[in-house]
Structures are given as C-alpha cells and as structure tokens.
Design an enzyme around this catalytic site. Structure first.
Site: not given
Ligand code: URA
Length: 209
Positions: A108, A200
């Site tokens: 989803t 990230d």
């Molecule tokens: N989460 C992350 O850690 N980095 C991003 O660019 C987007 C979501």
C-alpha cells in the site's frame, strides 16, 4: 510557506553543509547532528512562556523568570529520529521522550505502526515530534495523527531537511502543527530521497547501508 520556519542561524547552516558532505564520517555526522539538534531545540523553544518567581541570590531577593506552562515531550520517529534526540535533550534534559516506530507497507506504500511508547501524561505536554528528513511526509503525518489520537493538543515538528512535497503533504494534513526545518531542498526523487539532501539519514547516523 504557511506554518513552516526555515532556521537561518549561520552556525546551523554551516553544520548542515558538513552533514550533507558525503566525505563526513559516521562519527563526525553524529557529533554535528547533535550540535545541530541543540541549535534546533533552542529555536523551537523560543516561544515557551515564562513567569516571574521570587528567589534570593546570595546577595538579595529578586524576581526572576522561570519556565511555566506545559512541560515538554520529545517524540522520535524511529529510527533516524533518535539521532537528533540527544542534542535536544542536552538543552532540555527534563523533557520526557516518546518513540513511534513506523514502516512502509510495500503493497500500500502506507506507514504501518509497529511500536509506540509515550509518557502517560503526553496529552498534557507540548510535543516536539522529530524526524531528520521530511521526505514524502507520510510517516510524519501518521505520527502526528497518532499523537493527536493520544490526546496531544500542542505539537511542533522538527526536521533537518525537508522536501517541498513532504511539507505540502504534512501542512495539508496538520495545518495546526508548525514545521521547523534546517533547509527546504529542491525535490523528492523517484526513490523517495530528498535532493540534494544528505542521503539516508539512518544509515549515516548508524553506519549501516
Ligand atoms: N529518508 C532519508 O533518510 N533520506 C531521504 O533523503 C529521504 C528519506
């Protein structure tokens, strides 16, 4: 943008550059994020109410200012939110802390709650919801909804970086919740990453990949 504050302190802007740089190591990333979080906590608590109380210095009595009103609760959206908790707690050590764990259902694409732990008196507190990246905005929307279901009436959302898409989604769902961000980046890419971003955030905090 209504109800969105882009924090503009030069120290914060400088430190964000360090976080964005791919050469920044995990150790340094954590340390700088802690410093930034402290600066963000400083800005986001700027409007806390004060009252006058009577005290005595070693030399004489005086009236002096003292925090009043609702007590604070920091709520981290797991797992990357934890990376900015410590810096905020350095500044407001008496704050309570809550955690909300959400994962994205692959079918989803909606956030599903897998963990929730909040202080019992959370409804009486001013909640500062933290997640380093306001990307699609879906997790932040779900977390803020969950806090409202728990009775929270006053809330702020704090992130290091936001995408315009995430800001639009969040402010549409929760127009009463002010957003504080270190920067508003260009866009969200096809993989849900903020561009130019910092990558990230969880991986960079914890050295995972
Ligand atoms: N989460 C992350 O850690 N980095 C991003 O660019 C987007 C979501």
């Amino acid at each position: 943008m209504a109800n969105v504050t882009i924090l503009d302190h030069p120290l914060l802007r400088h430190k964000l550059t360090l976080l964005r740089d791919k050469e920044t190591t995990t150790t340094k990333f954590r340390q700088v994020a802690r410093e930034i979080s402290m600066l963000m906590a400083y800005e986001v608590t700027r409007d806390l109410p004060l009252e006058w109380i009577d005290i005595e210095t070693p030399l004489e009595p005086m009236r002096s200012e003292y925090l009043t009103g609702k007590k604070l609760c920091l709520v981290s959206i797991l797992r990357a939110g934890n990376g900015i908790l410590e810096g905020m707690l350095d500044l407001v050590p008496s704050a309570r802390v809550g955690h909300i764990g959400l994962y994205r259902d692959h079918a989803t694409l909606r956030p599903v709650e897998y963990y929730l732990k909040l202080p019992t008196d959370v409804a009486e507190r001013l909640c500062i919801l933290v997640d380093p990246m306001l990307a699609t905005g879906n997790s932040a929307v779900a977390a803020a909804t969950r806090l409202k279901e728990a009775g929270v009436k006053q809330m702020k959302f704090v992130c290091l970086l936001a995408a315009p898409e995430g800001v639009a989604t969040f402010t549409q769902a929760h127009p009463d919740v002010p957003v504080y961000t270190g920067a508003l980046d260009r866009q969200l890419d096809g993989n849900g990453y903020i561009r130019p971003g910092l990558g990230d955030a969880g991986d960079r905090f914890y050295g995972t990949r």
